[in-house]
Write a protein that holds these residues in place. Structure first.
Motif, PDB file in Angstrom:
ATOM      1  N   PHE A 140     -19.616 -36.770  12.581  1.00 42.36           N
ATOM      2  CA  PHE A 140     -19.962 -35.870  13.662  1.00 42.36           C
ATOM      3  C   PHE A 140     -19.666 -36.533  15.001  1.00 42.36           C
ATOM      4  N   ALA A 141     -19.142 -35.724  15.932  1.00 38.88           N
ATOM      5  CA  ALA A 141     -18.875 -36.230  17.279  1.00 38.88           C
ATOM      6  C   ALA A 141     -20.208 -36.398  18.010  1.00 38.88           C
ATOM      7  N   ALA A 142     -20.224 -37.314  18.934  1.00 36.19           N
ATOM      8  CA  ALA A 142     -21.443 -37.533  19.715  1.00 36.19           C
ATOM      9  C   ALA A 142     -21.779 -36.269  20.502  1.00 36.19           C
ATOM     10  N   ALA A 143     -23.054 -35.979  20.652  1.00 42.78           N
ATOM     11  CA  ALA A 143     -23.487 -34.799  21.401  1.00 42.78           C
ATOM     12  C   ALA A 143     -23.081 -34.949  22.861  1.00 42.78           C
ATOM     13  N   PRO A 144     -22.690 -33.848  23.510  1.00 47.52           N
ATOM     14  CA  PRO A 144     -22.321 -33.923  24.931  1.00 47.52           C
ATOM     15  C   PRO A 144     -23.483 -34.445  25.767  1.00 47.52           C
ATOM     16  N   ARG A 145     -23.159 -35.161  26.814  1.00 45.81           N
ATOM     17  CA  ARG A 145     -24.189 -35.672  27.717  1.00 45.81           C
ATOM     18  C   ARG A 145     -23.619 -35.745  29.120  1.00 45.81           C
ATOM     19  N   MET A 146     -24.514 -35.795  30.098  1.00 45.98           N
ATOM     20  CA  MET A 146     -24.087 -35.963  31.475  1.00 45.98           C
ATOM     21  C   MET A 146     -23.771 -37.434  31.707  1.00 45.98           C
TER      22      MET A 146
ATOM     23  N   GLY B 185     -16.422 -48.338  39.870  1.00 46.37           N
ATOM     24  CA  GLY B 185     -15.045 -48.486  40.318  1.00 46.37           C
ATOM     25  C   GLY B 185     -14.424 -47.179  40.766  1.00 46.37           C
ATOM     26  N   SER B 186     -13.386 -47.296  41.596  1.00 48.17           N
ATOM     27  CA  SER B 186     -12.664 -46.138  42.097  1.00 48.17           C
ATOM     28  C   SER B 186     -11.185 -46.505  42.265  1.00 48.17           C
ATOM     29  N   PRO B 187     -10.283 -45.855  41.506  1.00 51.66           N
ATOM     30  CA  PRO B 187     -10.559 -44.764  40.563  1.00 51.66           C
ATOM     31  C   PRO B 187     -11.108 -45.276  39.233  1.00 51.66           C
ATOM     32  N   LYS B 188     -11.800 -44.389  38.519  1.00 57.25           N
ATOM     33  CA  LYS B 188     -12.346 -44.685  37.207  1.00 57.25           C
ATOM     34  C   LYS B 188     -11.973 -43.531  36.274  1.00 57.25           C
ATOM     35  N   THR B 189     -11.399 -43.871  35.120  1.00 58.40           N
ATOM     36  CA  THR B 189     -10.941 -42.854  34.181  1.00 58.40           C
ATOM     37  C   THR B 189     -11.822 -42.811  32.943  1.00 58.40           C
ATOM     38  N   TYR B 190     -12.134 -41.588  32.516  1.00 61.12           N
ATOM     39  CA  TYR B 190     -12.943 -41.358  31.324  1.00 61.12           C
ATOM     40  C   TYR B 190     -12.174 -40.442  30.377  1.00 61.12           C
ATOM     41  N   HIS B 191     -12.368 -40.631  29.075  1.00 62.08           N
ATOM     42  CA  HIS B 191     -11.742 -39.778  28.066  1.00 62.08           C
ATOM     43  C   HIS B 191     -12.857 -39.087  27.290  1.00 62.08           C
ATOM     44  N   LEU B 192     -12.976 -37.771  27.487  1.00 62.15           N
ATOM     45  CA  LEU B 192     -14.046 -37.000  26.872  1.00 62.15           C
ATOM     46  C   LEU B 192     -13.509 -35.683  26.323  1.00 62.15           C
TER      47      LEU B 192
ATOM     48  N   VAL C 162     -27.805 -32.438  30.369  1.00 62.72           N
ATOM     49  CA  VAL C 162     -26.620 -31.650  30.044  1.00 62.72           C
ATOM     50  C   VAL C 162     -27.034 -30.240  29.622  1.00 62.72           C
ATOM     51  N   PRO C 163     -26.355 -29.207  30.106  1.00 63.61           N
ATOM     52  CA  PRO C 163     -26.684 -27.837  29.675  1.00 63.61           C
ATOM     53  C   PRO C 163     -26.488 -27.682  28.170  1.00 63.61           C
ATOM     54  N   LYS C 164     -27.338 -26.870  27.563  1.00 65.59           N
ATOM     55  CA  LYS C 164     -27.240 -26.635  26.124  1.00 65.59           C
ATOM     56  C   LYS C 164     -27.647 -25.204  25.813  1.00 65.59           C
ATOM     57  N   ASP C 165     -27.431 -24.807  24.579  1.00 65.06           N
ATOM     58  CA  ASP C 165     -27.813 -23.473  24.124  1.00 65.06           C
ATOM     59  C   ASP C 165     -29.318 -23.472  23.859  1.00 65.06           C
ATOM     60  N   ALA C 166     -30.085 -22.925  24.797  1.00 66.88           N
ATOM     61  CA  ALA C 166     -31.540 -23.002  24.708  1.00 66.88           C
ATOM     62  C   ALA C 166     -32.144 -21.969  23.770  1.00 66.88           C
ATOM     63  N   ASP C 167     -31.411 -20.892  23.478  1.00 66.17           N
ATOM     64  CA  ASP C 167     -31.992 -19.803  22.690  1.00 66.17           C
ATOM     65  C   ASP C 167     -31.242 -19.529  21.388  1.00 66.17           C
ATOM     66  N   GLY C 168     -30.197 -20.309  21.083  1.00 70.19           N
ATOM     67  CA  GLY C 168     -29.500 -20.175  19.818  1.00 70.19           C
ATOM     68  C   GLY C 168     -28.537 -19.024  19.708  1.00 70.19           C
ATOM     69  N   ASP C 169     -28.095 -18.459  20.841  1.00 67.35           N
ATOM     70  CA  ASP C 169     -27.160 -17.331  20.772  1.00 67.35           C
ATOM     71  C   ASP C 169     -25.699 -17.759  20.872  1.00 67.35           C
ATOM     72  N   GLY C 170     -25.467 -19.079  20.913  1.00 71.45           N
ATOM     73  CA  GLY C 170     -24.099 -19.578  20.958  1.00 71.45           C
ATOM     74  C   GLY C 170     -23.518 -19.727  22.350  1.00 71.45           C
ATOM     75  N   VAL C 171     -24.305 -19.446  23.380  1.00 77.81           N
ATOM     76  CA  VAL C 171     -23.854 -19.543  24.769  1.00 77.81           C
ATOM     77  C   VAL C 171     -24.613 -20.676  25.458  1.00 77.81           C
TER      78      VAL C 171
END
Length: 293
Positions: A26-32, A41-48, A148-157
């Motif tokens: 399983f992929a790691a859960a999304p996070r802020m 650092g600037s610039p700083k690169t992320y791969h998500l 991080v925003p998540k699906d709070a009510d289980g409707d897939g949104v």
């Protein structure tokens, strides 16, 4: 005993190997993710999420550093976005996640404008038909996106759970204000306030436990939040009796007025009517802000 131990060890090794094959990775859960130009650092690169995000600081003549985001994604043009500048060090928060089940991931970008409380600017980059749709979710006080925003009510949104900024300073100081949850969805590329939907009742019940306890301590800010929470889930009449019994009758706060005309950008274009007391001010306020008919 030695033979038995060898067999146990062998069985444990085989079991671990079998589980590793049988169970999906399983992929790691999304996070802020928080970025600070000085620390990271600037610039700083992320791969998500299959995307490449580069954060950098843009400097102006006023010694203010503006956070700059660049996103590269397969099959999409490069997109760039500037955030809010709040000082000499650029900072931002971001996450990559789908806004609805089955959609390609979107990029959520948050920056802070500075000040004692205000404000967190929230922008979403959503891939739609080979292009990027830039969606402005507004500028928010009260902490903005706490997680991080998540699906709070289980409707897939994905639900953006914020707080209703209209309650801040309305009936008490900032520290004494209790702002009820406010929920936004992105639907067909547009921001929709879905706070009144019955499927979010659990959020308001959880908030009611806190606001009721504080209202019992004669906090008008909490009593306002409690009445609003209760109105969302159809328990207003019961909550209103509690508010009338516990609100601070000695408060000299300058309560919100009612506009006998139209409001444009928060400004009343007609005559402003002052409430006689806290209960009337709260009734008007809940009606004017969509909590009561």
């Amino acid at each position: 005993e030695e033979v038995i131990m060898r067999r146990v060890t062998l069985f444990a090794g085989c079991l671990a190997a079998c589980l590793a094959v049988a169970l999906p990775a399983f992929a790691a859960a999304p996070r802020m993710t928080n970025w600070d130009a000085k620390e990271n650092g600037s610039p700083k690169t992320y791969h998500l999420g299959g995307y490449t995000l580069t954060l950098s600081a843009k400097r102006g003549g006023d010694d203010m550093a503006t956070p700059h985001l660049s996103v590269r994604a397969p099959g999409l043009p490069v997109v760039a976005l500037d955030g809010e500048a709040a000082g000499p060090v650029a900072r931002a928060g971001f996450a990559v996640l789908p806004l609805a089940r089955g959609e390609k991931p979107s990029v959520i970008f948050t920056t802070f404008s500075g000040g004692a409380h205000c404000c967190t600017q929230i922008t979403v980059l959503q891939p739609v038909k080979g292009a990027w749709n830039t969606i402005d979710l507004g500028s928010w006080d009260g902490g903005g996106l706490g997680s991080v925003p998540k699906d709070a009510d289980g409707d897939g949104v994905t639900d953006f759970v914020l707080v209703d900024n209209a309650f801040l300073y309305a009936f008490d100081s900032y520290a004494g204000s209790w702002a009820p949850p406010l929920i936004l969805n992105v639907v067909d590329g547009h921001v929709k306030n879905v706070s009144s939907a019955p499927r979010y009742a659990a959020l308001y019940r959880a908030d009611m436990e806190k606001t009721k306890a504080a209202c019992a301590e004669h906090s008008n800010g909490a009593c306002a939040g409690y009445a609003a929470d209760a109105a969302r889930i159809g328990h207003f009449d019961e909550a209103w009796k509690f508010v009338l019994a516990h609100y601070d009758r000695e408060s000299d706060w300058d309560y919100p007025t009612r506009c006998a005309g139209k409001r444009t950008n928060g400004e009343c274009k007609g005559r402003e009517i002052k409430p006689r007391d806290f209960p009337q001010a709260l009734q008007w306020f809940l009606e004017d802000n969509g909590y009561r008919p």
